[in-house]
Scaffold this motif. Structure first.
Motif, mmCIF file in Angstrom:
data_model
loop_
_atom_site.group_PDB
_atom_site.id
_atom_site.type_symbol
_atom_site.label_atom_id
_atom_site.label_comp_id
_atom_site.label_asym_id
_atom_site.label_seq_id
_atom_site.Cartn_x
_atom_site.Cartn_y
_atom_site.Cartn_z
ATOM 1 N N GLU A 20 -5.792 -0.285 -6.280
ATOM 2 C CA GLU A 20 -5.977 -0.573 -4.855
ATOM 3 C C GLU A 20 -6.501 -1.994 -4.642
ATOM 4 O O GLU A 20 -6.137 -2.654 -3.673
ATOM 5 C CB GLU A 20 -6.951 0.432 -4.210
ATOM 6 C CG GLU A 20 -6.383 1.828 -4.013
ATOM 7 C CD GLU A 20 -6.439 2.690 -5.284
ATOM 8 O OE1 GLU A 20 -6.879 2.186 -6.341
ATOM 9 O OE2 GLU A 20 -6.038 3.862 -5.217
ATOM 10 N N ARG B 228 -4.486 -4.821 -2.619
ATOM 11 C CA ARG B 228 -5.088 -5.440 -1.439
ATOM 12 C C ARG B 228 -5.112 -6.966 -1.580
ATOM 13 O O ARG B 228 -4.875 -7.702 -0.639
ATOM 14 C CB ARG B 228 -6.508 -4.889 -1.209
ATOM 15 C CG ARG B 228 -6.785 -4.646 0.276
ATOM 16 C CD ARG B 228 -8.080 -3.881 0.486
ATOM 17 N NE ARG B 228 -8.075 -2.588 -0.184
ATOM 18 C CZ ARG B 228 -9.018 -2.163 -1.029
ATOM 19 N NH1 ARG B 228 -10.065 -2.924 -1.327
ATOM 20 N NH2 ARG B 228 -8.924 -0.977 -1.590
ATOM 21 N N GLU C 94 0.842 -1.205 0.000
ATOM 22 C CA GLU C 94 0.000 0.000 0.000
ATOM 23 C C GLU C 94 0.872 1.249 0.000
ATOM 24 O O GLU C 94 0.612 2.205 -0.726
ATOM 25 C CB GLU C 94 -0.944 -0.016 1.208
ATOM 26 C CG GLU C 94 -1.940 -1.152 1.084
ATOM 27 C CD GLU C 94 -3.205 -0.956 1.924
ATOM 28 O OE1 GLU C 94 -3.595 0.203 2.165
ATOM 29 O OE2 GLU C 94 -3.784 -1.979 2.330
ATOM 30 N N LYS D 147 1.395 3.919 -2.975
ATOM 31 C CA LYS D 147 1.115 5.345 -2.734
ATOM 32 C C LYS D 147 2.265 6.208 -3.255
ATOM 33 O O LYS D 147 2.042 7.209 -3.938
ATOM 34 C CB LYS D 147 0.919 5.581 -1.228
ATOM 35 C CG LYS D 147 -0.351 6.350 -0.892
ATOM 36 C CD LYS D 147 -0.572 6.459 0.602
ATOM 37 C CE LYS D 147 -0.032 7.759 1.170
ATOM 38 N NZ LYS D 147 -0.136 7.819 2.635
#
Lengths: 334, 334
Positions: A218, A222, A120, A124
């Motif tokens: 995303e 995940r 994550e 980012k």
């Protein structure tokens, strides 16, 4: 030598590192496969200018000595494909966690690396870099398809997210295939450390997304984080099982690996990776003391052929490298 | 534990030990194969009485615990055949260098052991013991044939002289068969440490006379001493060759053996003997320091199955022995 590996991150006992890379192309140039050298030079200049001086240093591949180039590949800072073209280049941060490769298979390949299970966060950072560039250059983008890339397997998000995981106990208990094979159902691929078709040296496996279209970034991130977390849990259970039910053999294997690494006068890359893998397991189980798991993970990278030659600043044949590798290992392992 | 191995003797770098044994029978009894228990008991008493108290302590095999018996065999103090009969026994000196076995294959088997290439000396001591006994008992002797023995292969002198030699460098350079095969022409036999049909564990070979008739004892002794001396010279040349022409591989092999012995948590007898053999080579070449060649030679004997169980004073299965053996080796090797 390896600066981006840190002794932190989620599931660091099993997950060595996380990586996200984004493939992008500029709309006003042909794809690299159909480009002139002049255009490649323009792309290089455009990208370097777009990055500005936000902590990046830029290099043309043609300016970098042979051994240093391969060493950067071994450190995963740049890709093997990048160094094959003289017109290519890259910009990287000082800590080597973020790289923008220029004129690789695509005009731009943004890559972010981190220790542990940290997709994550790496995503980012890659996304921020992507936005920074997008402010200055115009990407080849199709409303229906998404980002356009040289190879159709990257179309859409252009994202490849991957984690490198250490699964010695699942190997020892012969569960590794059983645990890894369901991964394909989720559109994920398992590879050796050196990418497609390479075997898992030192019990290190790479799990990445196969599919770049359909799902949002995303969602893909995940999914990999979840599965990597589950695999880590299974690896931990296997380590616990071995420690509780087969402790003598477990310790024997770990200490023999340690004894050989501390004493060998000559060692191949493959054998060294295998033995380091057991010592790493020993550190995790607190059977081997006075060694830091982070330093050990760095050794996996530093004992590769070019990295060894880079330390010595000269070209060496296999025999010379095997001798130097043994020397490094004797010195570095406590 | 092993008291007869000393750090001295000619060619001690290659020749571990020398042994002479004489087969004798008393004229007034049947050979052991055709004897009653009562007669065996008489023979035992006659021999013990004949030895008097000139430094010998006597034991009946039936009085010695199982593990201790096998341990004495492993230490070469008594023979495997001796412990198979409850009516047998032996007398030995405190330093275990001289043993008189009673009711083995023959009524009397005199054995003298020493470190290094020392056959003349061991023969002299065995001859003295033989004379001592002959003053008190009447040997079965034929003017034409010589000493009469249960098995015709021992007729004549009744002497078997042997040396145990360590030939790792001849093995590594694949010369061992070439060097050892001519030995047969001189009426000598080559065997593994555990006698006929056993393989050379830990690169240890036993050379002994095949023929007990025709030549005088001194002639046989001199022949074996000469040949063992020549083989030692060839082993030394091979060690020198490896050190000068293949030093890295040589050191690598030695240090890896050292590293495993210092770290393993479980080790088989065969593997331990092989690795000890390399460490011994390393001590000889002064590559491995702080270890004494004599202590190492003792380890070869002390890591045998019964000796390990004897140290622990209990019966142990293979797995338990392998664990204990690894512990002993980690402690004893410096």
């Amino acid at each position: 030598m390896v600066s981006w590996l840190k002794n932190s991150g989620k599931d660091r006992d099993v997950v060595v590192s996380s990586r996200v890379r984004l493939a992008r192309n500029l709309s006003n140039y042909n794809f690299p496969t159909k480009m002139t050298s002049v255009d490649m030079d323009e792309v290089y200049k455009d990208v370097v200018a777009a990055l500005g001086n936000g902590g990046f240093t830029s290099f043309r591949i043609s300016d970098i000595p042979y051994l240093e180039k391969i060493m950067l590949v071994e450190k995963h800072v740049i890709s093997p494909a990048l160094i094959e073209k003289n017109e290519s280049g890259f910009s990287m941060t000082e800590d080597e966690t973020a790289t923008v490769m220029i004129n690789e298979e695509d005009h731009i390949r943004i890559q972010v690396l981190d220790s542990g299970l940290s997709l994550e966060n790496t995503w980012k950072r890659a996304d921020e870099l992507d936005n920074l560039l997008e402010e200055k250059v115009e990407y080849a983008y199709d409303e229906k398809v998404g980002y356009l890339t040289a190879c159709p397997t990257n179309l859409g998000t252009g994202m490849r997210a991957s984690v490198m995981i250490h699964l010695p106990a699942l190997e020892l208990t012969r569960q590794v295939n059983k645990v890894l094979s369901p991964v394909a159902q989720f559109g994920l691929a398992v590879r050796g450390v050196y990418g497609e078709g390479t075997k898992a040296m030192g019990s290190l496996y790479q799990i990445s997304n196969q599919i770049t279209m359909g799902d949002r970034e995303e969602t893909i991130i995940r999914k990999i984080e979840n599965i990597a977390g589950q695999i880590s849990e299974k690896e931990r259970m296997a380590r616990k099982y071995l420690l509780e039910n087969d402790r003598t053999n477990y310790e024997d294997r770990i200490f023999r690996a340690y004894g050989i690494l501390k004493n060998a006068r000559k060692i191949s890359h493959e054998e060294a990776a295998k033995l380091l893998s057991y010592v790493k397991l020993g550190i995790d189980a607190e059977i081997i003391k006075n060694n830091d798991i982070n330093e050990l993970d760095k050794l996996f990278i530093e004992i590769q052929p070019a990295s060894i030659q880079f330390i010595e600043r000269k070209e060496m044949d296999t025999n010379e490298r095997d001798i130097k590798r043994a020397e490094i290992l004797r010195d570095e392992i406590k």
